[in-house]
Design a protein around this motif. Structure first.
Motif, PDB file in Angstrom:
ATOM      1  N   GLU A   2       0.821  -1.208   0.000  1.00  0.00           N
ATOM      2  CA  GLU A   2       0.000   0.000   0.000  1.00  0.00           C
ATOM      3  C   GLU A   2       0.860   1.266   0.000  1.00  0.00           C
ATOM      4  O   GLU A   2       1.853   1.366   0.722  1.00  0.00           O
ATOM      5  CB  GLU A   2      -0.878   0.000   1.257  1.00  0.00           C
ATOM      6  N   LYS A   3       0.465   2.219  -0.823  1.00  0.00           N
ATOM      7  CA  LYS A   3       1.160   3.508  -0.866  1.00  0.00           C
ATOM      8  C   LYS A   3       0.483   4.471   0.105  1.00  0.00           C
ATOM      9  O   LYS A   3      -0.734   4.467   0.249  1.00  0.00           O
ATOM     10  CB  LYS A   3       1.130   4.097  -2.273  1.00  0.00           C
ATOM     11  N   ARG A   4       1.326   5.282   0.739  1.00  0.00           N
ATOM     12  CA  ARG A   4       0.847   6.314   1.653  1.00  0.00           C
ATOM     13  C   ARG A   4       1.497   7.631   1.269  1.00  0.00           C
ATOM     14  O   ARG A   4       2.493   7.658   0.556  1.00  0.00           O
ATOM     15  CB  ARG A   4       1.215   5.938   3.087  1.00  0.00           C
ATOM     16  N   VAL A  15      11.763  12.283   6.427  1.00  0.00           N
ATOM     17  CA  VAL A  15      10.573  11.725   5.798  1.00  0.00           C
ATOM     18  C   VAL A  15       9.485  11.777   6.854  1.00  0.00           C
ATOM     19  O   VAL A  15       9.588  11.126   7.899  1.00  0.00           O
ATOM     20  CB  VAL A  15      10.814  10.272   5.341  1.00  0.00           C
ATOM     21  N   LEU A  16       8.449  12.554   6.589  1.00  0.00           N
ATOM     22  CA  LEU A  16       7.400  12.790   7.581  1.00  0.00           C
ATOM     23  C   LEU A  16       6.061  12.243   7.100  1.00  0.00           C
ATOM     24  O   LEU A  16       5.776  12.256   5.908  1.00  0.00           O
ATOM     25  CB  LEU A  16       7.259  14.295   7.832  1.00  0.00           C
ATOM     26  N   GLU A  17       5.253  11.808   8.041  1.00  0.00           N
ATOM     27  CA  GLU A  17       3.906  11.357   7.701  1.00  0.00           C
ATOM     28  C   GLU A  17       2.863  12.419   7.989  1.00  0.00           C
ATOM     29  O   GLU A  17       1.745  12.329   7.507  1.00  0.00           O
ATOM     30  CB  GLU A  17       3.579  10.074   8.459  1.00  0.00           C
ATOM     31  N   ILE A  28       5.090  13.080  -1.570  1.00  0.00           N
ATOM     32  CA  ILE A  28       5.197  11.881  -2.398  1.00  0.00           C
ATOM     33  C   ILE A  28       4.186  10.832  -1.937  1.00  0.00           C
ATOM     34  O   ILE A  28       3.661  10.910  -0.829  1.00  0.00           O
ATOM     35  CB  ILE A  28       6.617  11.274  -2.370  1.00  0.00           C
ATOM     36  N   SER A  29       3.954   9.870  -2.795  1.00  0.00           N
ATOM     37  CA  SER A  29       3.136   8.710  -2.465  1.00  0.00           C
ATOM     38  C   SER A  29       4.035   7.496  -2.628  1.00  0.00           C
ATOM     39  O   SER A  29       4.537   7.237  -3.729  1.00  0.00           O
ATOM     40  CB  SER A  29       1.935   8.639  -3.410  1.00  0.00           C
ATOM     41  N   ALA A  30       4.249   6.748  -1.517  1.00  0.00           N
ATOM     42  CA  ALA A  30       5.254   5.691  -1.552  1.00  0.00           C
ATOM     43  C   ALA A  30       4.881   4.514  -0.664  1.00  0.00           C
ATOM     44  O   ALA A  30       4.107   4.658   0.285  1.00  0.00           O
ATOM     45  CB  ALA A  30       6.592   6.262  -1.098  1.00  0.00           C
ATOM     46  N   THR A  31       5.476   3.370  -0.991  1.00  0.00           N
ATOM     47  CA  THR A  31       5.357   2.185  -0.144  1.00  0.00           C
ATOM     48  C   THR A  31       6.439   2.246   0.931  1.00  0.00           C
ATOM     49  O   THR A  31       7.356   3.079   0.862  1.00  0.00           O
ATOM     50  CB  THR A  31       5.540   0.890  -0.961  1.00  0.00           C
ATOM     51  N   ARG A  85       9.955  10.494  -9.249  1.00  0.00           N
ATOM     52  CA  ARG A  85       9.213   9.276  -9.614  1.00  0.00           C
ATOM     53  C   ARG A  85       8.013   9.065  -8.690  1.00  0.00           C
ATOM     54  O   ARG A  85       6.938   8.676  -9.144  1.00  0.00           O
ATOM     55  CB  ARG A  85      10.154   8.072  -9.547  1.00  0.00           C
ATOM     56  N   LEU A  86       8.164   9.350  -7.413  1.00  0.00           N
ATOM     57  CA  LEU A  86       7.111   9.091  -6.431  1.00  0.00           C
ATOM     58  C   LEU A  86       6.234  10.314  -6.153  1.00  0.00           C
ATOM     59  O   LEU A  86       5.225  10.202  -5.463  1.00  0.00           O
ATOM     60  CB  LEU A  86       7.743   8.637  -5.106  1.00  0.00           C
ATOM     61  N   GLY A  87       6.627  11.456  -6.679  1.00  0.00           N
ATOM     62  CA  GLY A  87       6.018  12.718  -6.290  1.00  0.00           C
ATOM     63  C   GLY A  87       4.641  12.993  -6.847  1.00  0.00           C
ATOM     64  O   GLY A  87       4.210  12.431  -7.850  1.00  0.00           O
ATOM     65  N   SER A  88       3.977  13.918  -6.156  1.00  0.00           N
ATOM     66  CA  SER A  88       2.707  14.460  -6.649  1.00  0.00           C
ATOM     67  C   SER A  88       3.006  15.268  -7.911  1.00  0.00           C
ATOM     68  O   SER A  88       4.167  15.536  -8.228  1.00  0.00           O
ATOM     69  CB  SER A  88       2.084  15.366  -5.580  1.00  0.00           C
TER      70      SER A  88
END
Length: 105
Positions: A2-4, A15-17, A28-31, A85-88
């Motif tokens: 799942e990507k978050r 790297v913050l949530e 970004i949206s990443a696993t 690659r992972l970015g909005s």
């Protein structure tokens, strides 16, 4: 997997949530695997940055004649490639305006 959504501060290598926890530069949206790889890149960037600092005060050294500086540039470029690659869409556009992907940092 799942990507978050994560929020990234490149300068501090964080790297913050939570987008309200600290200033961030990119979304970004990443696993979890993507985040682990990104954190490894941040560590490599930090390690090579410390190595290049040792020779940065030598005025007769040309920046690219130092292998450590080239290593730092490589890892920092890889950080931005990963973020792109992972970015909005906004993250991707911002990184593209920085011109760091094609020509190095």
């Amino acid at each position: 997997m799942e990507k978050r959504t994560y929020y990234i501060n490149v300068g501090t290598g964080e790297v913050l949530e939570d987008s309200t926890a600290l200033d961030y530069e990119f979304e970004i949206s990443a696993t979890e695997d993507d985040i682990a790889k990104l954190q490894e890149l941040f560590e490599e960037t930090d390690n090579s940055s410390q190595g290049s600092y040792a020779t940065s005060w030598l005025p007769w050294k040309v920046y690219y004649s130092n292998e450590t500086n080239q290593e730092y540039d490589y890892y920092l470029t890889e950080v931005y490639r990963t973020l792109h690659r992972l970015g909005s869409e906004q993250t991707k556009r911002h990184i593209e305006t920085m011109n760091v992907l094609e020509n190095g940092i």
